[in-house]
Design a protein around this motif. Sequence first.
Motif, PDB file in Angstrom:
ATOM      1  N   GLU A  85      10.052 -39.902  79.744  1.00 49.34           N
ATOM      2  CA  GLU A  85       9.655 -38.557  79.304  1.00 49.34           C
ATOM      3  C   GLU A  85      10.239 -38.245  77.932  1.00 49.34           C
ATOM      4  O   GLU A  85       9.567 -37.664  77.076  1.00 49.34           O
ATOM      5  CB  GLU A  85      10.093 -37.495  80.321  1.00 49.34           C
ATOM      6  CG  GLU A  85       9.352 -37.548  81.638  1.00 49.34           C
ATOM      7  CD  GLU A  85       9.948 -38.541  82.636  1.00 49.34           C
ATOM      8  OE1 GLU A  85       9.341 -38.703  83.696  1.00 49.34           O
ATOM      9  OE2 GLU A  85      10.989 -39.170  82.355  1.00 49.34           O
ATOM     10  N   ALA A  86      11.490 -38.635  77.705  1.00 52.55           N
ATOM     11  CA  ALA A  86      12.125 -38.396  76.405  1.00 52.55           C
ATOM     12  C   ALA A  86      11.442 -39.205  75.315  1.00 52.55           C
ATOM     13  O   ALA A  86      11.285 -38.720  74.184  1.00 52.55           O
ATOM     14  CB  ALA A  86      13.613 -38.733  76.461  1.00 52.55           C
ATOM     15  N   GLN A  87      11.029 -40.412  75.635  1.00 55.47           N
ATOM     16  CA  GLN A  87      10.324 -41.222  74.640  1.00 55.47           C
ATOM     17  C   GLN A  87       9.009 -40.554  74.245  1.00 55.47           C
ATOM     18  O   GLN A  87       8.665 -40.478  73.060  1.00 55.47           O
ATOM     19  CB  GLN A  87      10.076 -42.627  75.179  1.00 55.47           C
ATOM     20  CG  GLN A  87      11.348 -43.434  75.345  1.00 55.47           C
ATOM     21  CD  GLN A  87      11.132 -44.742  76.078  1.00 55.47           C
ATOM     22  OE1 GLN A  87      10.014 -45.095  76.441  1.00 55.47           O
ATOM     23  NE2 GLN A  87      12.212 -45.471  76.307  1.00 55.47           N
ATOM     24  N   ALA A  88       8.277 -40.041  75.223  1.00 48.22           N
ATOM     25  CA  ALA A  88       7.026 -39.337  74.937  1.00 48.22           C
ATOM     26  C   ALA A  88       7.296 -38.050  74.165  1.00 48.22           C
ATOM     27  O   ALA A  88       6.576 -37.716  73.219  1.00 48.22           O
ATOM     28  CB  ALA A  88       6.284 -39.034  76.240  1.00 48.22           C
ATOM     29  N   ALA A  89       8.342 -37.327  74.555  1.00 48.64           N
ATOM     30  CA  ALA A  89       8.703 -36.096  73.850  1.00 48.64           C
ATOM     31  C   ALA A  89       9.082 -36.396  72.404  1.00 48.64           C
ATOM     32  O   ALA A  89       8.706 -35.657  71.489  1.00 48.64           O
ATOM     33  CB  ALA A  89       9.850 -35.393  74.572  1.00 48.64           C
ATOM     34  N   GLN A  90       9.808 -37.479  72.192  1.00 51.08           N
ATOM     35  CA  GLN A  90      10.213 -37.855  70.834  1.00 51.08           C
ATOM     36  C   GLN A  90       8.985 -38.159  69.973  1.00 51.08           C
ATOM     37  O   GLN A  90       8.931 -37.762  68.812  1.00 51.08           O
ATOM     38  CB  GLN A  90      11.162 -39.055  70.865  1.00 51.08           C
ATOM     39  CG  GLN A  90      11.798 -39.357  69.530  1.00 51.08           C
ATOM     40  CD  GLN A  90      12.631 -38.193  68.998  1.00 51.08           C
ATOM     41  OE1 GLN A  90      13.437 -37.611  69.714  1.00 51.08           O
ATOM     42  NE2 GLN A  90      12.421 -37.834  67.746  1.00 51.08           N
ATOM     43  N   ARG A  91       7.995 -38.829  70.545  1.00 44.10           N
ATOM     44  CA  ARG A  91       6.753 -39.094  69.795  1.00 44.10           C
ATOM     45  C   ARG A  91       6.069 -37.780  69.437  1.00 44.10           C
ATOM     46  O   ARG A  91       5.536 -37.622  68.333  1.00 44.10           O
ATOM     47  CB  ARG A  91       5.823 -39.992  70.603  1.00 44.10           C
ATOM     48  CG  ARG A  91       6.287 -41.439  70.666  1.00 44.10           C
ATOM     49  CD  ARG A  91       5.219 -42.361  71.251  1.00 44.10           C
ATOM     50  NE  ARG A  91       4.849 -42.040  72.626  1.00 44.10           N
ATOM     51  CZ  ARG A  91       5.471 -42.491  73.711  1.00 44.10           C
ATOM     52  NH1 ARG A  91       6.506 -43.297  73.601  1.00 44.10           N
ATOM     53  NH2 ARG A  91       5.046 -42.147  74.918  1.00 44.10           N
ATOM     54  N   GLY A  92       6.081 -36.821  70.358  1.00 43.25           N
ATOM     55  CA  GLY A  92       5.501 -35.513  70.067  1.00 43.25           C
ATOM     56  C   GLY A  92       6.236 -34.808  68.951  1.00 43.25           C
ATOM     57  O   GLY A  92       5.626 -34.222  68.047  1.00 43.25           O
TER      58      GLY A  92
END
Length: 111
Positions: A85-92
């Motif tokens: 989830e953090a990886q996806a949030a970081q991409r956002g």
Amino acid sequence: IKWYEHALSLDPKNADASTDLGVSYYYTNRADDALKQFERSLQINPKHTKTLLNKGIVLAFGKQDLNGAADSWKKVVELAPNSPEAQAAQRGLEGIASAQAKSAGGASTNQ
């Protein structure tokens, strides 16, 4: 939607089912209902990273609220920095930063 609603009638404190219901609302063009459902999920578990990630997605893409999305995604990264989830949030967050940089650059060249 009806199955997630039924699941919540059996277990109202199930943050996963609550969040999945919110995602279902979003995919049926009900962004406001999705955000309300995510708030219910966060009342159950304020640190539910899946909820925070999805809240950011709905804010960014459903409501065009990039600041709100960034706030939600920053919480995900703070709470669980090594999670998917953090990886996806970081991409956002990187996408928002890139869009803001392009916007600022475009504004300065038009002056």
